[in-house]
Each structure stands twice: as structure tokens, then as C-alpha cells.
Scaffold this motif. Sequence first.
Motif, short mmCIF file in Angstrom:
data_model
loop_
_atom_site.label_atom_id
_atom_site.label_comp_id
_atom_site.label_asym_id
_atom_site.label_seq_id
_atom_site.Cartn_x
_atom_site.Cartn_y
_atom_site.Cartn_z
N SER A 49 0.83 -1.21 0.00
CA SER A 49 0.00 0.00 0.00
C SER A 49 0.86 1.25 0.00
O SER A 49 0.57 2.22 -0.71
CB SER A 49 -0.93 0.02 1.22
N ILE A 50 1.93 1.23 0.77
CA ILE A 50 2.85 2.37 0.81
C ILE A 50 3.53 2.55 -0.54
O ILE A 50 3.64 3.67 -1.06
CB ILE A 50 3.92 2.18 1.92
N GLU A 51 3.97 1.44 -1.13
CA GLU A 51 4.62 1.51 -2.45
C GLU A 51 3.65 2.07 -3.49
O GLU A 51 4.04 2.86 -4.35
CB GLU A 51 5.13 0.14 -2.86
N ARG A 52 2.39 1.65 -3.40
CA ARG A 52 1.37 2.14 -4.34
C ARG A 52 1.17 3.65 -4.15
O ARG A 52 1.09 4.40 -5.13
CB ARG A 52 0.06 1.41 -4.12
N LEU A 53 1.11 4.12 -2.93
CA LEU A 53 0.95 5.55 -2.67
C LEU A 53 2.15 6.34 -3.19
O LEU A 53 1.98 7.43 -3.77
CB LEU A 53 0.76 5.80 -1.16
N GLN A 54 3.34 5.79 -3.00
CA GLN A 54 4.53 6.47 -3.52
C GLN A 54 4.50 6.55 -5.04
O GLN A 54 4.84 7.58 -5.62
CB GLN A 54 5.80 5.75 -3.05
N ARG A 55 4.07 5.47 -5.68
CA ARG A 55 3.98 5.46 -7.16
C ARG A 55 2.93 6.47 -7.63
O ARG A 55 3.14 7.17 -8.62
CB ARG A 55 3.63 4.05 -7.65
N LEU A 56 1.81 6.55 -6.90
CA LEU A 56 0.78 7.53 -7.25
C LEU A 56 1.30 8.96 -7.11
O LEU A 56 0.99 9.82 -7.93
CB LEU A 56 -0.47 7.33 -6.39
N ASP A 57 2.11 9.20 -6.08
CA ASP A 57 2.73 10.53 -5.91
C ASP A 57 3.63 10.86 -7.10
O ASP A 57 3.62 11.97 -7.62
CB ASP A 57 3.54 10.59 -4.62
N GLU A 58 4.42 9.86 -7.53
CA GLU A 58 5.31 10.07 -8.68
C GLU A 58 4.49 10.35 -9.94
O GLU A 58 4.83 11.25 -10.71
CB GLU A 58 6.18 8.83 -8.90
N LEU A 59 3.43 9.59 -10.14
CA LEU A 59 2.59 9.80 -11.32
C LEU A 59 1.90 11.16 -11.28
O LEU A 59 1.75 11.81 -12.31
CB LEU A 59 1.55 8.68 -11.43
N GLU A 60 1.50 11.59 -10.09
CA GLU A 60 0.89 12.91 -9.95
C GLU A 60 1.88 14.00 -10.35
O GLU A 60 1.53 14.94 -11.07
CB GLU A 60 0.42 13.12 -8.51
N ASP A 61 3.13 13.88 -9.89
CA ASP A 61 4.17 14.84 -10.28
C ASP A 61 4.39 14.83 -11.78
O ASP A 61 4.50 15.88 -12.42
CB ASP A 61 5.49 14.54 -9.56
N ASP A 62 4.46 13.62 -12.37
CA ASP A 62 4.64 13.51 -13.82
C ASP A 62 3.49 14.15 -14.58
O ASP A 62 3.69 14.85 -15.57
CB ASP A 62 4.76 12.04 -14.23
N LEU A 63 2.27 13.93 -14.11
CA LEU A 63 1.10 14.50 -14.76
C LEU A 63 1.10 16.02 -14.67
O LEU A 63 0.76 16.70 -15.64
CB LEU A 63 -0.18 13.92 -14.13
#
Length: 100
Positions: A49-63
Motif C-alpha cells: 500500500s505504501i509503495e502504491r501511494l509512492q507510485r501515485l505521488d510520482e505519477l501525480e508529479d509527472d502528470l
Amino acid sequence: MKVDTRDLISITEASSKGVSKLVTDAEAGRPQVLLRNNKAVAAVVDISSIERLQRLDELEDDLRLLSIALVRAAADSGRRYDLDEVLAEAGIDPDSLDDE
């Protein structure tokens, strides 16, 4: 991630359960949300779950960066300015920049 209301526990209850039980529940896919004065203050979740949240943060920055690039590309007139043009427009003598 949806949290079952049965997984909302007070810090006192969490203390009585012990860290090992909280971790075991989180590993089994049951995140535990800790409450202090009926307010959620922390959560015990599995690593995925933590890894997923971190990936979502990265994707948000990319977007966010992609949207900035798209706006800039759409608004770009194609006109480029020479440094000497910009300095002349600003009334700056290029030779005076070498003094510093």
C-alpha cells in the motif's frame, strides 16, 4: 483503499492488541486506522500500500509536469529572442555585464 469501520481502533485498544497483531492484520490486507479523540491520526498498512501511494505521488508529479509542458506547447508562438535583442529592449549594455 477502503477501510472497514471495524478497523478503526483507539490508540488504547491498539496498545492492548500489541504491535505484532496490528502488523499481522495489515499484512493480511486489513489496515488498522488509529484514532485519538475519535480522530484518525495514523494507520498501520502493508508495504504494498505504501509503495502504491509512492507510485501515485510520482505519477501525480509527472502528470503536473506534462500538463505544464502541454500548456506551454499550445501557447508557444515559435518566436525566439536573441540575447542581444532582449538586452537592447531592457536598455542593458552587454559590455557592462562583463564587469561583474
